[in-house]
Design a protein around this motif. Sequence first.
Motif: not given
Length: 423
Positions: A283-297
């Motif tokens: 993919l040309g577009a860069v969609h960056v997932g940012v792992a985030t901890q929440s109270d439910v996982g």
Amino acid sequence: MGTHVIKMPDIGEGIAEVELSQWHVKVGDLVVEDQVLADVMTDKAMVDIPSPVHGKVIALGGQPGEVMAVGSVLISIEVEGAGNLKESDNPAPVAAKETPVAPKVEAVVESKPAAPRTTPVCQGPMVAREANERPLASPAVRKHALDLGIQLRLVRGSGPAGRVLHEDLEAYLAQGQSNASAPVAAAYAQRNDEEQIQVIGMRRKIAQRMQDATQRAAHFSYVEEIDVTAIEELRAHLNEKHGASRGKLTLLPFLVRALVVALRDFPQMNARYDDEAQVITRLGAVHVGVATQSDVGLMVPVVRHAEARSLWDSAAEIARLATAARNGKASRDELSGSTITLTSLGALGGIVSTPVLNLPEVAIVGVNKIVERPMVVKGQVVIRKMMNLSSSFDHRVVDGMDAALFIQAIRGLLEQPATLFVE
């Protein structure tokens, strides 16, 4: 009086059945319109089911962990008037809370705000755990407890599966002060009790997702040490000069920028692999997932089109998405569609980690904590700020040499931060 029957709603996308994750009411409870009755889990999302009526709960249609067909009876409520025993208008799902399970799904489920929930309060100032028992808590809660000088194993958790929340820390402090005379010996009492926790709902989906990733992808990890002294000096300078007007910068937007620039030379990392169709999509577009901890996982909100964002734009979007994810307000669109993932445990980042791929992506970049170390620079021993990148790749798609060169390219960009902005 009459009976209003609420059936399992059609959540869309051709879903025929869902898992009943959690009840928020019990038989005999009085409920009001828009009050959340239950959480249900699809393959892609946790969805709140609200009440369309005022009334009294007289029957529940299933148990947590049970898979229920769309259209089956979910709950029966006694109402004023004739009720709706034969047929019920399906209530609209509310406040979809996504998990990082389906990066392919792009559709957004229409939703309306859920009624506010009440967080249970700790009963008693402390709870004894075994010395080697690790209480469930997010990294943010662990850091908060450390800052407050609280031993987490003494705090009773009110979250799912006994998870310790920020509210539990405050309750522990408040009740601890009012019960200062409580015997300290209680913390060291022997325990022989056991507790079985059913893995259902979001935790089950996360477990399935992680298991699927490790079984299907050929994981390999690569660790590189980076001197972040210069980038930290730049970050401090920009915050001092522009922080009041543009907002404070963390290291994450610089890492996002480094990913964007490095991917220009390594497009094979910004890709998804469909192993059933045997097709790699770059993919040309860069969609960056940012792992985030929440109270439910663990959740993975997505910074879309990172290639078109400035440092402050990325910083603002990361902060917005992280807040939405932790509050359970992130939409389906905000939690799907990533092309590469960035994961960090912040101050708890350790020295080395082996992050698990967010399939169908082929690369995940893990950030470890920054530490000061003595380093030899031009023949002199000096103190430098050092940080490791612990990253994982899908060896079915990414060669080891390319992975090493990709991370070394990120290293070069961060160690010479001016190159992040040279076109």
